[in-house]
Design an enzyme around this catalytic site. Structure first.
Site, PDB file in Angstrom:
ATOM      1  N   LYS A 170       1.576  11.694 -11.407  1.00 50.15           N
ATOM      2  CA  LYS A 170       0.959  10.412 -12.377  1.00 50.15           C
ATOM      3  C   LYS A 170      -1.007  10.035 -12.637  1.00 50.15           C
ATOM      4  CE  LYS A 170      -0.947   7.194 -11.773  1.00 50.15           C
ATOM      5  NZ  LYS A 170      -1.980   6.673 -13.739  1.00 50.15           N
ATOM      6  N   GLY A 201       0.022   7.596 -17.296  1.00 56.55           N
ATOM      7  CA  GLY A 201       0.771   6.322 -18.023  1.00 56.55           C
ATOM      8  C   GLY A 201      -0.550   5.459 -16.463  1.00 56.55           C
ATOM      9  N   GLY A 203      -0.934   2.532 -13.972  1.00 56.89           N
ATOM     10  CA  GLY A 203      -1.046   2.400 -12.386  1.00 56.89           C
ATOM     11  C   GLY A 203       0.093   1.482 -12.000  1.00 56.89           C
ATOM     12  N   PRO A 204       0.022   0.076 -13.168  1.00 56.21           N
ATOM     13  CA  PRO A 204       0.793  -1.192 -12.985  1.00 56.21           C
ATOM     14  C   PRO A 204       2.405  -0.131 -13.576  1.00 56.21           C
ATOM     15  CG  PRO A 204      -1.389  -1.862 -13.652  1.00 56.21           C
ATOM     16  CD  PRO A 204      -1.212  -0.648 -13.437  1.00 56.21           C
ATOM     17  N   GLY A 207       2.790   3.970 -12.088  1.00 58.45           N
ATOM     18  CA  GLY A 207       2.327   4.148 -10.346  1.00 58.45           C
ATOM     19  C   GLY A 207       3.182   3.362  -9.549  1.00 58.45           C
ATOM     20  N   GLU A 245      -5.378   8.737   0.986  1.00 60.88           N
ATOM     21  CA  GLU A 245      -7.288   9.329   0.744  1.00 60.88           C
ATOM     22  C   GLU A 245      -7.432   7.833  -0.562  1.00 60.88           C
ATOM     23  OE1 GLU A 245     -10.335   9.816  -0.281  1.00 60.88           O
ATOM     24  OE2 GLU A 245      -9.686  11.525  -1.102  1.00 60.88           O
ATOM     25  N   CYS A 279     -15.279  10.157  -3.269  1.00 60.27           N
ATOM     26  CA  CYS A 279     -15.433   9.262  -1.978  1.00 60.27           C
ATOM     27  C   CYS A 279     -16.290   9.525  -0.489  1.00 60.27           C
ATOM     28  CB  CYS A 279     -13.133   8.923  -2.476  1.00 60.27           C
ATOM     29  SG  CYS A 279     -13.493  10.374  -2.295  1.00 60.27           S
ATOM     30  N   GLU A 378     -18.139   0.245  -1.890  1.00 64.08           N
ATOM     31  CA  GLU A 378     -18.252   1.460  -2.030  1.00 64.08           C
ATOM     32  C   GLU A 378     -18.656   1.335  -3.226  1.00 64.08           C
ATOM     33  OE1 GLU A 378     -15.965   5.733  -2.116  1.00 64.08           O
ATOM     34  OE2 GLU A 378     -14.182   3.434  -2.445  1.00 64.08           O
TER      35      GLU A 378
END
Length: 474
Positions: A170, A201, A203-204, A207, A245, A279, A378
């Site tokens: 995904k 798709g 995340g909610p 995922g 990560e 990141c 961040e």
């Protein structure tokens, strides 16, 4: 306009169970650039079932067969590298030179590295009368972000396939164009049906369904710490392996003997690259207090060299990926201004002449202290914070005063001193004087995650260790 309105499941492009689609925005123009399908838990069920059916045969293939498949993927990847680069620019705003260079080059590098590692990876090892075997873990759910699309897909998909696992991928809904082209590459390379599956798709829906799925044996996730926590919670009920990560707020320590002009300038440019959406970016620059004013002057000049504009033009950086990302960055820049940090370059608002598109001014803050939000959170944009230190112990204390621990950077001329500082930085990946290695394990500690990717260490995330006692050599 690009359209990807089907998932890739069991070797075919298939319609969603419940039709739902998302229009994607080009971050440089704020205009619709394409449309993708949005999957659901039912689509995940189909993909996982296909991966489960394919697993016995794929996991039983020989090392040589998988090497042949990876070589075929490499050939197709090279044929489609231009398509991948253009898709990356369209979907997340990477300048064309960056997209065709490091963005796609990282994916290529991880693929060639996976091929080399597979040639000698120790799937079996005799220790006395015990045989240690490393067997593929099973069906792997891979969830990737938008900021380095091919890097983060490649570093998961290729080790998983190389070790004999099957995959459900995904990608971020914001970087679906390049993922769709990768599916086409794998299909053209002859990856068997069900070995690789792609479900578009968010995340909610997708995922979360993957994290909870009882027939997914491991989840590898790259993204925000907030989302990583939710994935780990969801996955806990099925006791599957979860590797992550996550975020970072990495310190770059410039030692007193370093070439200040070179290292401050490269630190500024390193932070601004990819519009700061990295990141592991060196977002906190630590310089000796006695040289702070000199460093500020160098940083100001270096930031002025970072040009911002149309990613298809001749500019250093393009936009950030979305309005939501733009708004978050602007909020943190304004907070830094309000908290009393000195704006050395940039600041809030768009660059002059850019009224449309999610462009951020390359920003450098000085007089930053660790109680400020810009030193702790961040930002994920082209924003550098400069802090000063009094001595080496003070520098290391500042570097380690963070919830994150993804990366660290050390610059200096004395090898003994740079090595000492690198050892004392609390992070999973520490770079001395700009070194780079595709085989070095990449991953973080603390709120930056767990597990390691890249090279041989990435292979170990996709295998289970099985001991067979009484298995004496013949």
């Amino acid at each position: 306009m690009r359209e990807y309105l089907k998932h890739y499941i069991d070797g075919h492009w298939v319609d969603p169970i419940t039709p739902s689609f998302l229009e994607l925005e080009n971050p440089a123009t704020e205009e619709v650039s394409g449309r993708i399908v949005l999957g659901s838990g039912a689509d995940v069920d189909l993909a996982v079932a296909a991966a489960r059916r394919a697993f016995p045969a794929w996991s039983a293939t020989s090392r040589e067969h998988r090497l042949d498949i990876l070589a075929a993927i490499l050939s197709e990847y090279e044929k489609r590298s231009g398509d991948l680069a253009r898709a990356t620019t369209d979907e997340m705003g990477a300048p064309a030179a960056l997209a065709s260079g490091f963005q796609i080059g990282l994916g290529h590098g991880h693929l060639t590295t996976a091929i080399e590692v597979l040639k000698t990876f120790p799937f079996e090892e005799q220790r006395g009368e015990t045989l240690i075997t490393r067997i593929p873990i099973g069906v792997c759910g891979l969830i990737t972000p938008w900021n380095w699309p091919m890097n983060q897909v490649a570093v998961k998909v290729f080790p998983a396939l190389a070790t004999g696992c099957t995959v459900v991928l995904k990608p971020s809904e914001l970087s679906s164009f390049s993922a769709a082209i990768l599916a086409e590459i794998l299909e053209a390379a002859g990856v068997p049906a069900g070995v690789f599956n792609l479900v578009f798709g968010d995340g909610p829906d997708v995922g979360a369904a993957m994290a909870a799925h009882p027939d997914i044996d491991m989840i590898s996730f790259t993204g925000s710490t907030r989302a990583g926590v939710e994935i780990a919670r969801t996955a806990a009920a099925t006791v599957k392996r979860v590797t992550q990560e996550l975020g970072g707020k990495s310190a770059s320590i410039i030692l007193d003997d370093a070439d200040l002009a070179q290292n401050v300038a490269s630190g500024v440019h390193g932070m601004m690259g990819n519009s700061g959406q990295t990141c592991s970016a060196p977002s906190r620059m630590l310089v000796p207090a006695a040289r702070l004013e000199e460093a500020i002057s160098i940083a100001r000049d270096a930031a002025a060299e970072v040009t911002v504009g149309d990613p298809n033009g001749n500019f250093t950086i393009g936009p950030v990926v979305s309005k939501a990302q733009f708004d978050k960055i602007q909020t943190l820049i304004r907070q830094g201004e309000a908290e009393g940090a000195t704006v050395v370059a940039g600041g809030s608002g768009r660059p002059d002449g850019l009224e449309k598109g999610y462009y951020v001014r390359p920003t450098v803050f000085a007089d930053v202290t660790m109680d400020m939000a810009i030193a702790r959170e961040e930002i994920f944009g082209p924003v550098l914070t400069m802090l000063s230190y009094s001595d080496l112990d003070h520098a290391i204390a500042i570097a380690n005063e963070s919830d994150y621990g993804l990366a660290g950077y050390v610059s200096g001329k004395d090898p003994a001193q740079t090595r000492e500082v690198a050892r004392r930085i609390k992070a999973g990946w520490v770079v001395i004087n700009g070194a780079f290695d595709f085989n070095a394990p990449f991953g973080g500690v603390g709120r930056s995650g767990n597990g390691r990717e890249w090279g041989e260490f990435g292979f170990h995330e996709y295998v289970e260790v099985k001991a067979i006692l009484g298995h004496a050599p013949a």
